[in-house]
Every structure is written in structure tokens, then in C-alpha cells.
Write a protein that holds these residues in place. Structure first.
Motif, PDB file in Angstrom:
ATOM      1  N   VAL A 156       0.864  -1.185   0.000  1.00  0.00           N
ATOM      2  CA  VAL A 156       0.000   0.000   0.000  1.00  0.00           C
ATOM      3  C   VAL A 156       0.892   1.224   0.000  1.00  0.00           C
ATOM      4  N   THR A 157       0.783   2.054  -1.034  1.00  0.00           N
ATOM      5  CA  THR A 157       1.582   3.279  -1.100  1.00  0.00           C
ATOM      6  C   THR A 157       0.763   4.458  -0.561  1.00  0.00           C
ATOM      7  N   GLY A 158       1.473   5.539  -0.223  1.00  0.00           N
ATOM      8  CA  GLY A 158       0.784   6.688   0.376  1.00  0.00           C
ATOM      9  C   GLY A 158       0.019   6.269   1.609  1.00  0.00           C
ATOM     10  N   ALA A 159       0.659   5.433   2.436  1.00  0.00           N
ATOM     11  CA  ALA A 159      -0.067   4.690   3.454  1.00  0.00           C
ATOM     12  C   ALA A 159      -0.576   5.529   4.617  1.00  0.00           C
ATOM     13  N   GLY A 209       0.394  -8.102  -4.881  1.00  0.00           N
ATOM     14  CA  GLY A 209      -0.598  -7.114  -5.280  1.00  0.00           C
ATOM     15  C   GLY A 209      -0.302  -5.795  -4.608  1.00  0.00           C
ATOM     16  N   ALA A 210      -0.980  -4.750  -5.044  1.00  0.00           N
ATOM     17  CA  ALA A 210      -0.743  -3.426  -4.474  1.00  0.00           C
ATOM     18  C   ALA A 210      -1.972  -2.555  -4.637  1.00  0.00           C
ATOM     19  N   ILE A 211      -2.176  -1.678  -3.668  1.00  0.00           N
ATOM     20  CA  ILE A 211      -3.097  -0.560  -3.808  1.00  0.00           C
ATOM     21  C   ILE A 211      -2.220   0.683  -3.854  1.00  0.00           C
ATOM     22  N   GLU A 212      -2.160   1.286  -5.042  1.00  0.00           N
ATOM     23  CA  GLU A 212      -1.216   2.376  -5.309  1.00  0.00           C
ATOM     24  C   GLU A 212      -1.997   3.690  -5.362  1.00  0.00           C
TER      25      GLU A 212
END
Length: 334
Positions: free
Chosen positions: A158-161, A222-225
Motif C-alpha cells: 500500500v503506497t501513500g499509506a 498485489g498493491a493498492i497504489e
């Protein structure tokens, strides 16, 4: 509030493209002519609200305007007969707060198709602790699940967490059993992110400041960007075979510079998240999933509650990237 006016955070355009804001009484006649009139109890502050409140014409075309892309409250009247007087409801996304008077006012009037009945097991206040940020985060989770990204498959990034979407993505994924790696430039917030459920917190430079090779070591399933730009490119190139990246932000830029190899050699999927125009069947499923979370596990300091008179410094903070967690705007308790 009198019968003819309501209190709102009101943004006006002055000469030479300058904008000013104030908390003032607004005539009810200022509201658009839609079916459902709602007395707003709570709203929340999002980055998009900060842009609208500062005069960004890419978000809000015409001023004066009342921002606030989120609202929870009680139906006062509905000319369509879809909702009953006194019914508790939530409105997020669509055009609310962008070009339609939004949740930073004590009243909103919106089309019936924008309105969702408050889910069972969640309060009006809690609905706005989640708001569009939580809705977007859960939409990202569901898109990953649709691509069969499951907790057994490995790490999820998760970016910008520390932002609204990122922090709630960390929380939701953790609650669903995923091993979450949180990415942030604010390493002083590592304890906050671990309290939300992250098993690891890394500096954003570890992800984005990498070589320009077409493919990089496979680091996550996986990622939530949430930030876009060079971060999105770097995340894609480090995603595992048959992995997926859900994309929902553009703080670092709206351009996408990448290459085709992650897609044709690793089968990586890039998933778009448009929470504003999400169709109603999916919208209802997302809110149902949010209502099923263990809300008590959110840290006590995750969300701050402020009144309209305290919004200006919060807007400045979110535009400067200094906000962590959520800011809930309270008109009245309920």
C-alpha cells in the motif's frame, strides 16, 4: 440555522483569480433543484476537497461553491418517494462537492440515485470516518480479490499509506488476513501504520528510487497504489507473476511511464478505481463490506472531529501532505 438559511463553508472567487473562504449563512435557494434534501450531520475532508476549497477549476468549474464530496445525515424530504423523512443516509462521490453543493454545508440537495441508505452496524459518524477514502480503499480491495489476489499469495503493498485511502487500505487488508507492507515518506508514522495492521513499513524511496530496468525483482503479489507518477511505474515493475495493482491516485503526477513487459511476461494486471461513478450494485456491496469491518480496532486517534470554523488549517495541511488519518467535519451529532 433558520428556516431560510443554513451554515456552510463557502468559497468565493475574487478578482484576478483569487479565492476566499468563510463560514457563513447561505440561502436554501442556493442549493440545486434535485429530489432529496438531506440535513448533513457529518462530512469528511479529502484531498479533492482541498483542491475545490482553494479554487482548482479542474475540480470545481464555477464559484461560489460549497465543497465536501462526502456527507452523512438524515432525509428531510424526497420528492421521488424513494427515501422516507428521517431515514439515515450516506452520499459519497458522484458530483457532490465538485460542482454540486457539498457536505461542508448543513444541507445538501441531490439526485435520488446518489443516495445510499446508511448500512446496518455503522453510525453516521463512523460512515464519515471512512467516507470516500474508505470507499475507495475497499473498492481497491475488491478489485484485487476479483483478480484472485488472496492472503495466501504473499505480500500486498500500500503506497501513500498515511493518507486517507492508504491508511484505510492498510486496515481493511490487514483485517481480511493479508500481509501488508506500508509505504510512506513519513517514517515517524510507522507505529501508527503498524497499529492499523501493517507488518512492515518501508520508506517510499525504497520502492520508487530504483533502476530503470524493464523488470525488477518480484516483491509483492498485489498493491493498492494511491499516489501515481513514478511510484506507479516502479510498483508495476516489482509485482509478482499474475499479480495486480489497483491504481487510484495522481499526487505524484497524472502521466504513466512504464513498459509492456510486466504485462506480457508476468501477467500483471493494472486495475483502475473510479469511486466517484461506481455503479449502485457495486456501491452497495462496498458499503456492506465496510460495515462488516471491526470498527473498534481503528486506533483512537485515527480520525479527528472538527467543526466548520476549524476547517481552514486542516485544508492547508492536507494540501501540504501533512495529514495523517482522517478529518471528520461535524455539523451535529447523530
Amino acid at each position: 440555522m433558520s428556516e431560510e438559511t443554513f451554515k456552510a463553508f463557502f468559497v468565493e472567487e475574487r478578482e484576478k483569480g483569487e479565492f476566499s473562504s468563510s463560514v457563513t449563512d447561505i440561502p436554501v435557494s442556493f442549493l440545486p433543484d434535485h429530489e432529496v434534501l438531506i440535513r448533513v450531520h457529518y462530512s469528511s475532508l479529502n484531498y479533492k476537497d482541498g483542491l475545490s476549497a482553494s479554487g482548482n477549476k479542474g475540480v470545481t468549474r464555477n464559484y461560489p461553491h460549497i465543497p465536501g464530496i462526502d456527507a452523512s445525515g438524515v432525509v428531510m424530504e424526497d420528492s421521488s418517494g424513494t427515501f422516507s423523512e428521517g431515514q439515515k443516509v450516506v452520499v459519497t462521490g458522484r458530483d457532490l462537492g465538485s460542482n454540486t453543493s457539498g457536505g461542508f454545508g448543513e444541507l445538501i440537495r441531490v439526485p435520488k440515485d446518489w443516495v445510499v441508505e446508511l448500512p446496518v452496524g455503522i453510525s453516521l459518524e463512523m460512515a464519515m470516518k471512512y467516507g470516500t477514502a474508505g470507499f475507495t480503499a475497499m473498492y481497491g480491495v475488491k478489485r484485487l480479490q476479483r483478480e484472485l489476489i488472496n492472503p495466501e499469495g504473499g505480500k500486498v503493498l500500500v503506497t501513500g499509506a498515511t493518507g486517507g485511502v492508504g491508511s484505510l487500505a492498510v486496515f481493511f487488508l490487514s483485517e481480511l488476513g493479508y500481509e501488508v507492507v506500508a509505504v510512506t515518506g513519513k517514517m515517524d508514522k510507522a507505529d501508527f501504520l503498524k497499529e492499523l495492521g501493517a507488518v512492515e513499513v518501508i520508506h517510499r524511496d525504497e520502492v520508487s528510487q530504483v533502476s530503470e530496468n524493464f523488470l525488477l525483482s518480484r516483491e509483492w503479489n498485489g498493491a493498492i497504489e494511491t499516489v501515481g507518477g513514478e511510484m506507479l511505474d516502479a510498483v508495476i515493475r516489482q509485482t509478482n507473476h499474475d499479480g495486480a495493482v489497483a491504481c487510484c491516485g495522481n499526487i505524484l503526477g497524472h502521466g504513466l511511464k512504464t513498459n509492456i513487459y510486466p504485462f506480457i511476461l508476468r501477467g500483471v494486471s493494472l486495475l483502475g478505481i473510479d469511486s466517484a461513478i461506481c455503479k449502485m450494485p457495486m456501491r452497495l456491496k462496498i458499503w456492506d463490506s465496510i460495515s462488516g469491518m471491526n470498527h473498534e480496532k481503528l486506533p483512537d486517534d485515527f480520525a479527528r472531529i472538527v467543526g466548520l470554523e476549524n476547517l481552514k488549517p486542516e485544508i492547508e495541511a492536507i494540501l501540504d501532505g501533512k495529514q495523517a488519518g482522517r478529518v471528520v467535519v461535524q455539523h451535529q451529532a447523530g
